[in-house]
Design a protein around this motif. Structure first.
Motif, PDB file in Angstrom:
ATOM      1  N   TYR A  61       0.880  -1.329  -0.025  1.00 33.24           N
ATOM      2  CA  TYR A  61      -0.097   0.131   0.054  1.00 33.24           C
ATOM      3  C   TYR A  61       0.893   1.337   0.064  1.00 33.24           C
ATOM      4  O   TYR A  61       0.398   2.312  -0.875  1.00 33.24           O
ATOM      5  CB  TYR A  61      -1.067   0.026   1.297  1.00 33.24           C
ATOM      6  N   LEU A  62       1.869   1.210   0.813  1.00 30.35           N
ATOM      7  CA  LEU A  62       2.809   2.330   0.739  1.00 30.35           C
ATOM      8  C   LEU A  62       3.415   2.555  -0.526  1.00 30.35           C
ATOM      9  O   LEU A  62       3.574   3.918  -0.919  1.00 30.35           O
ATOM     10  CB  LEU A  62       3.717   2.126   1.732  1.00 30.35           C
ATOM     11  N   ALA A  63       3.949   1.637  -1.155  1.00 31.89           N
ATOM     12  CA  ALA A  63       4.488   1.677  -2.543  1.00 31.89           C
ATOM     13  C   ALA A  63       3.505   2.325  -3.557  1.00 31.89           C
ATOM     14  O   ALA A  63       3.523   3.111  -4.365  1.00 31.89           O
ATOM     15  CB  ALA A  63       5.113   0.387  -2.825  1.00 31.89           C
ATOM     16  N   ASN A  64       2.214   1.987  -3.366  1.00 35.27           N
ATOM     17  CA  ASN A  64       1.022   2.273  -4.349  1.00 35.27           C
ATOM     18  C   ASN A  64       0.702   3.761  -4.134  1.00 35.27           C
ATOM     19  O   ASN A  64       0.005   4.384  -4.982  1.00 35.27           O
ATOM     20  CB  ASN A  64       0.032   1.297  -4.258  1.00 35.27           C
ATOM     21  N   GLY A  98       8.271  14.639   3.092  1.00 36.16           N
ATOM     22  CA  GLY A  98       8.225  13.237   2.649  1.00 36.16           C
ATOM     23  C   GLY A  98       6.996  12.394   2.964  1.00 36.16           C
ATOM     24  O   GLY A  98       6.713  11.319   3.444  1.00 36.16           O
ATOM     25  N   THR A  99       5.684  13.327   3.021  1.00 37.00           N
ATOM     26  CA  THR A  99       4.423  12.560   3.092  1.00 37.00           C
ATOM     27  C   THR A  99       3.593  12.767   1.852  1.00 37.00           C
ATOM     28  O   THR A  99       2.420  12.728   1.890  1.00 37.00           O
ATOM     29  CB  THR A  99       3.725  13.399   4.346  1.00 37.00           C
ATOM     30  N   LEU A 100       4.290  13.066   0.596  1.00 33.30           N
ATOM     31  CA  LEU A 100       3.389  13.194  -0.420  1.00 33.30           C
ATOM     32  C   LEU A 100       2.698  11.949  -1.110  1.00 33.30           C
ATOM     33  O   LEU A 100       3.549  10.914  -1.015  1.00 33.30           O
ATOM     34  CB  LEU A 100       4.375  13.942  -1.625  1.00 33.30           C
ATOM     35  N   ASN A 101       1.562  11.955  -1.525  1.00 32.07           N
ATOM     36  CA  ASN A 101       1.037  10.885  -1.950  1.00 32.07           C
ATOM     37  C   ASN A 101       0.412  10.946  -3.450  1.00 32.07           C
ATOM     38  O   ASN A 101       0.256  12.217  -3.787  1.00 32.07           O
ATOM     39  CB  ASN A 101      -0.165  10.354  -1.125  1.00 32.07           C
ATOM     40  N   ALA A 102       0.506   9.871  -4.270  1.00 36.90           N
ATOM     41  CA  ALA A 102      -0.207   9.873  -5.405  1.00 36.90           C
ATOM     42  C   ALA A 102      -1.902  10.154  -5.337  1.00 36.90           C
ATOM     43  O   ALA A 102      -2.261   9.605  -4.294  1.00 36.90           O
ATOM     44  CB  ALA A 102      -0.069   8.790  -6.485  1.00 36.90           C
ATOM     45  N   PRO A 103      -2.291  10.801  -6.267  1.00 39.36           N
ATOM     46  CA  PRO A 103      -3.907  11.221  -5.964  1.00 39.36           C
ATOM     47  C   PRO A 103      -4.626   9.888  -6.029  1.00 39.36           C
ATOM     48  O   PRO A 103      -4.261   8.826  -6.749  1.00 39.36           O
ATOM     49  CB  PRO A 103      -4.219  12.490  -6.867  1.00 39.36           C
ATOM     50  N   ALA A 104      -5.681   9.507  -5.252  1.00 37.81           N
ATOM     51  CA  ALA A 104      -6.403   8.409  -5.475  1.00 37.81           C
ATOM     52  C   ALA A 104      -7.620   8.673  -6.638  1.00 37.81           C
ATOM     53  O   ALA A 104      -8.166   7.722  -7.199  1.00 37.81           O
ATOM     54  CB  ALA A 104      -7.146   8.164  -3.972  1.00 37.81           C
ATOM     55  N   VAL A 146     -11.244 -11.977   3.678  1.00 38.33           N
ATOM     56  CA  VAL A 146     -12.079 -11.209   4.202  1.00 38.33           C
ATOM     57  C   VAL A 146     -11.380  -9.849   4.808  1.00 38.33           C
ATOM     58  O   VAL A 146     -11.913  -8.632   4.769  1.00 38.33           O
ATOM     59  CB  VAL A 146     -12.957 -11.569   5.365  1.00 38.33           C
ATOM     60  N   VAL A 147     -10.260 -10.135   5.289  1.00 37.13           N
ATOM     61  CA  VAL A 147      -9.312  -9.051   5.687  1.00 37.13           C
ATOM     62  C   VAL A 147      -9.045  -8.285   4.666  1.00 37.13           C
ATOM     63  O   VAL A 147      -9.210  -6.770   4.811  1.00 37.13           O
ATOM     64  CB  VAL A 147      -7.787  -9.618   6.271  1.00 37.13           C
ATOM     65  N   ILE A 148      -8.668  -8.615   3.645  1.00 39.78           N
ATOM     66  CA  ILE A 148      -8.373  -7.427   2.264  1.00 39.78           C
ATOM     67  C   ILE A 148      -9.625  -6.810   1.893  1.00 39.78           C
ATOM     68  O   ILE A 148      -9.527  -5.608   1.755  1.00 39.78           O
ATOM     69  CB  ILE A 148      -7.878  -8.363   1.082  1.00 39.78           C
ATOM     70  N   THR A 149     -10.633  -7.412   1.849  1.00 42.12           N
ATOM     71  CA  THR A 149     -12.046  -6.922   1.610  1.00 42.12           C
ATOM     72  C   THR A 149     -12.344  -5.877   2.474  1.00 42.12           C
ATOM     73  O   THR A 149     -12.803  -4.619   2.086  1.00 42.12           O
ATOM     74  CB  THR A 149     -13.009  -7.979   1.501  1.00 42.12           C
ATOM     75  N   ARG A 150     -12.133  -6.010   3.754  1.00 41.44           N
ATOM     76  CA  ARG A 150     -12.277  -4.946   4.812  1.00 41.44           C
ATOM     77  C   ARG A 150     -11.550  -3.617   4.699  1.00 41.44           C
ATOM     78  O   ARG A 150     -11.796  -2.470   4.684  1.00 41.44           O
ATOM     79  CB  ARG A 150     -12.475  -5.399   6.256  1.00 41.44           C
ATOM     80  N   LEU A 151     -10.347  -4.206   4.468  1.00 41.35           N
ATOM     81  CA  LEU A 151      -9.175  -2.898   4.217  1.00 41.35           C
ATOM     82  C   LEU A 151      -9.297  -2.252   2.931  1.00 41.35           C
ATOM     83  O   LEU A 151      -9.354  -1.200   2.964  1.00 41.35           O
ATOM     84  CB  LEU A 151      -7.845  -3.514   4.203  1.00 41.35           C
ATOM     85  N   ASN A 158     -12.368  -1.678   1.541  1.00 47.13           N
ATOM     86  CA  ASN A 158     -13.583  -0.784   1.933  1.00 47.13           C
ATOM     87  C   ASN A 158     -13.039   0.387   2.427  1.00 47.13           C
ATOM     88  O   ASN A 158     -13.799   1.417   2.007  1.00 47.13           O
ATOM     89  CB  ASN A 158     -14.523  -1.541   2.945  1.00 47.13           C
ATOM     90  N   GLN A 159     -11.872   0.656   3.128  1.00 47.53           N
ATOM     91  CA  GLN A 159     -11.514   2.103   3.502  1.00 47.53           C
ATOM     92  C   GLN A 159     -10.537   2.619   2.832  1.00 47.53           C
ATOM     93  O   GLN A 159     -10.295   3.662   2.797  1.00 47.53           O
ATOM     94  CB  GLN A 159     -11.048   1.760   5.066  1.00 47.53           C
ATOM     95  N   PHE A 160      -9.481   1.859   2.078  1.00 54.27           N
ATOM     96  CA  PHE A 160      -8.315   2.239   1.592  1.00 54.27           C
ATOM     97  C   PHE A 160      -8.329   2.264  -0.132  1.00 54.27           C
ATOM     98  O   PHE A 160      -7.512   2.755  -0.574  1.00 54.27           O
ATOM     99  CB  PHE A 160      -7.079   1.731   2.184  1.00 54.27           C
ATOM    100  N   GLY A 161      -9.328   1.284  -0.469  1.00 54.19           N
ATOM    101  CA  GLY A 161      -9.390   1.325  -1.898  1.00 54.19           C
ATOM    102  C   GLY A 161      -8.611   0.251  -2.349  1.00 54.19           C
ATOM    103  O   GLY A 161      -7.890  -0.403  -1.776  1.00 54.19           O
ATOM    104  N   GLN A 162      -8.442   0.180  -3.698  1.00 54.39           N
ATOM    105  CA  GLN A 162      -7.910  -0.904  -4.523  1.00 54.39           C
ATOM    106  C   GLN A 162      -6.206  -0.834  -4.368  1.00 54.39           C
ATOM    107  O   GLN A 162      -5.421  -2.005  -4.809  1.00 54.39           O
ATOM    108  CB  GLN A 162      -8.071  -0.969  -6.034  1.00 54.39           C
ATOM    109  N   ARG A 163      -5.611   0.332  -3.600  1.00 54.65           N
ATOM    110  CA  ARG A 163      -4.420   0.248  -3.668  1.00 54.65           C
ATOM    111  C   ARG A 163      -3.875  -0.708  -2.594  1.00 54.65           C
ATOM    112  O   ARG A 163      -2.741  -0.816  -2.263  1.00 54.65           O
ATOM    113  CB  ARG A 163      -3.921   1.705  -3.442  1.00 54.65           C
ATOM    114  N   ILE A 164      -4.724  -1.039  -1.845  1.00 59.82           N
ATOM    115  CA  ILE A 164      -4.311  -2.163  -0.934  1.00 59.82           C
ATOM    116  C   ILE A 164      -3.987  -3.686  -1.728  1.00 59.82           C
ATOM    117  O   ILE A 164      -5.056  -3.979  -2.365  1.00 59.82           O
ATOM    118  CB  ILE A 164      -5.524  -2.479   0.285  1.00 59.82           C
ATOM    119  N   PRO A 165      -2.982  -4.220  -1.839  1.00 59.06           N
ATOM    120  CA  PRO A 165      -2.834  -5.310  -2.569  1.00 59.06           C
ATOM    121  C   PRO A 165      -3.495  -6.416  -2.399  1.00 59.06           C
ATOM    122  O   PRO A 165      -3.801  -6.756  -1.301  1.00 59.06           O
ATOM    123  CB  PRO A 165      -1.228  -5.405  -2.558  1.00 59.06           C
TER     124      PRO A 165
END
Length: 393
Positions: free
Chosen positions: A19-22, A86-92, A345-350, A352-359
């Motif tokens: 997720y951090l890399a994404n 050092g906290t810049l993110n790519a836009p979602a 189910v863990v990944i699905t729940r994550l 739900n909040q963080f989007g598809q950038r959670i691998p």
């Protein structure tokens, strides 16, 4: 210990992006940002020599004197904001969200008796936009004149550079060493090295406003505050800030929940947790911080360097919506890590909040047995039994 361990999804994967890399902007975009920043800097530096001959750039007292009697103007630059932290993110969500690079332009000026800089704030906006117009036309960029406290250059769909304009006293200008970055120097290293080379009293740094006013504003104070949090908590502080910014950007296209408010809320949550976070369980730290966010957002979140300013002065409906989403984040994190024994189910729940950038890597989620979880859970604290004294005989 939690039932599920999803740390690897957040920052520990080796074979594919976590997720951090994404969240990290692509290297091609970073280089394009640096190239654009350098072109903008060079253009403004070259054009600064014309400032003395334009009456409209000066306050009335200086506008009356001849151009040759006015001081020669040079400008210097300092990158600030999330890129420097050092906290810049790519836009979602593009194009509603954009990569934002803030590059402050510092102009040395004499100060008038009323404490105002000799150069006019409106004049400096006019100077910068007039100087950049040919460059923007040539590169296919766009000038955005809607911002009250900076000049904005829109580079491509999903990225822009903001140029806030600061005045500093002429006699201190030469002590300011510009942070020139190259391929071998990170933004943080260059910015921190520059920060050690000059210091000004905060009341001597003024930020130009498009309406012609000047405001006291010292971006170095905020940078020092961010560095202080990182020194206290370690590298995980910046990671947590990026994770929660990623949550915000996935949840809303636009939100009044500012990045600075998130960074202050993470700091407050870590303080309330009364410990020093480790680097081995970012997922669990996200959950523990998320448990505290609804209450933190419901209280006043103060600007860390201008304490009387409130960062969450939202309307009632907006506050309710932000707290509702923070509660949803808390509940999903608890369900994912403490109440779910299935990796899918863990990944699905994550997600739900963080989007598809959670691998999607179920194999990277560790599921503990309930016995292991119980064994490693902290012992419950119970009140000591009441002992009633008795006598015999």
């Amino acid at each position: 210990m939690t039932l599920a361990n999803a740390h690897a999804l957040f920052c520990g994967l080796k074979s594919e992006p976590s997720y951090l890399a994404n969240l990290t902007i692509p290297e091609d975009d970073r280089r394009a940002l640096m190239d654009a920043r350098n072109l903008i800097r060079a253009t403004l530096k070259q054009a600064a020599s014309s400032i003395p001959v334009h009456d409209e750039y000066w306050q009335e007292d200086f506008a009356r004197i001849t151009a040759r009697m006015r001081p020669v103007i040079h400008v210097k630059f300092m990158t600030q904001g999330s890129y420097a932290y050092g906290t810049l993110n790519a836009p979602a969500q593009i194009p509603a969200q954009e990569i934002d690079l803030d590059d402050g332009m510092y102009v040395p000026v004499q100060f008038l008796q009323n404490g105002q800089p000799a150069l006019a704030a409106k004049g400096l906006f006019a100077f910068a936009e007039a100087a950049l117009a040919p460059l923007c036309s040539r590169k296919g960029w766009q000038l955005d004149s809607s911002k009250k406290n900076c000049v904005r250059v829109k580079l491509w769909r999903g990225a822009h550079i903001d140029i806030p304009i600061y005045s500093i006293p002429q006699d201190r200008f030469e002590t300011m060493v510009e942070a020139l970055q190259n391929a071998e120097t990170t933004a943080l290293m260059a910015r921190d090295a520059m920060a050690q080379s000059w210091r000004l009293p905060s009341d001597q740094i003024m930020l130009a406003q498009r309406d012609g006013t000047w405001l006291q504003s010292d971006p170095q104070q905020l940078h020092d505050w961010v560095n202080g949090r990182s020194e206290r908590y370690g590298a995980v502080y910046r990671r947590l800030c990026r994770f929660f910014k990623g949550w915000r950007d996935y949840t809303w296209e636009k939100s009044s929940l500012s990045s600075l408010c998130i960074m202050c809320a993470v700091d407050e949550a870590l303080r309330r947790m009364n410990g020093f976070p480790g680097d081995s369980r970012d997922d669990e730290l996200v959950m523990e911080v998320a448990k505290l966010l609804p209450a933190i957002f419901n209280d006043k979140v103060a600007n860390p360097v201008i304490r009387h300013l409130c960062l969450n002065e939202w309307g009632d409906d907006e506050r309710a919506a932000i707290i509702e989403e923070a509660e949803a984040l808390r509940d999903e994190m608890v369900a994912a890590l403490e109440r779910t024994g299935h990796a899918d189910v863990v990944i699905t729940r994550l997600r739900n909040q963080f989007g598809q950038r959670i691998p999607y890597r179920p194999d990277a989620v560790k599921i503990a047995t309930k016995i292991e979880t119980i064994r490693q859970a902290p012992a419950a604290k119970v009140a000591a039994p009441i002992v009633i004294p008795s006598t015999s005989g």
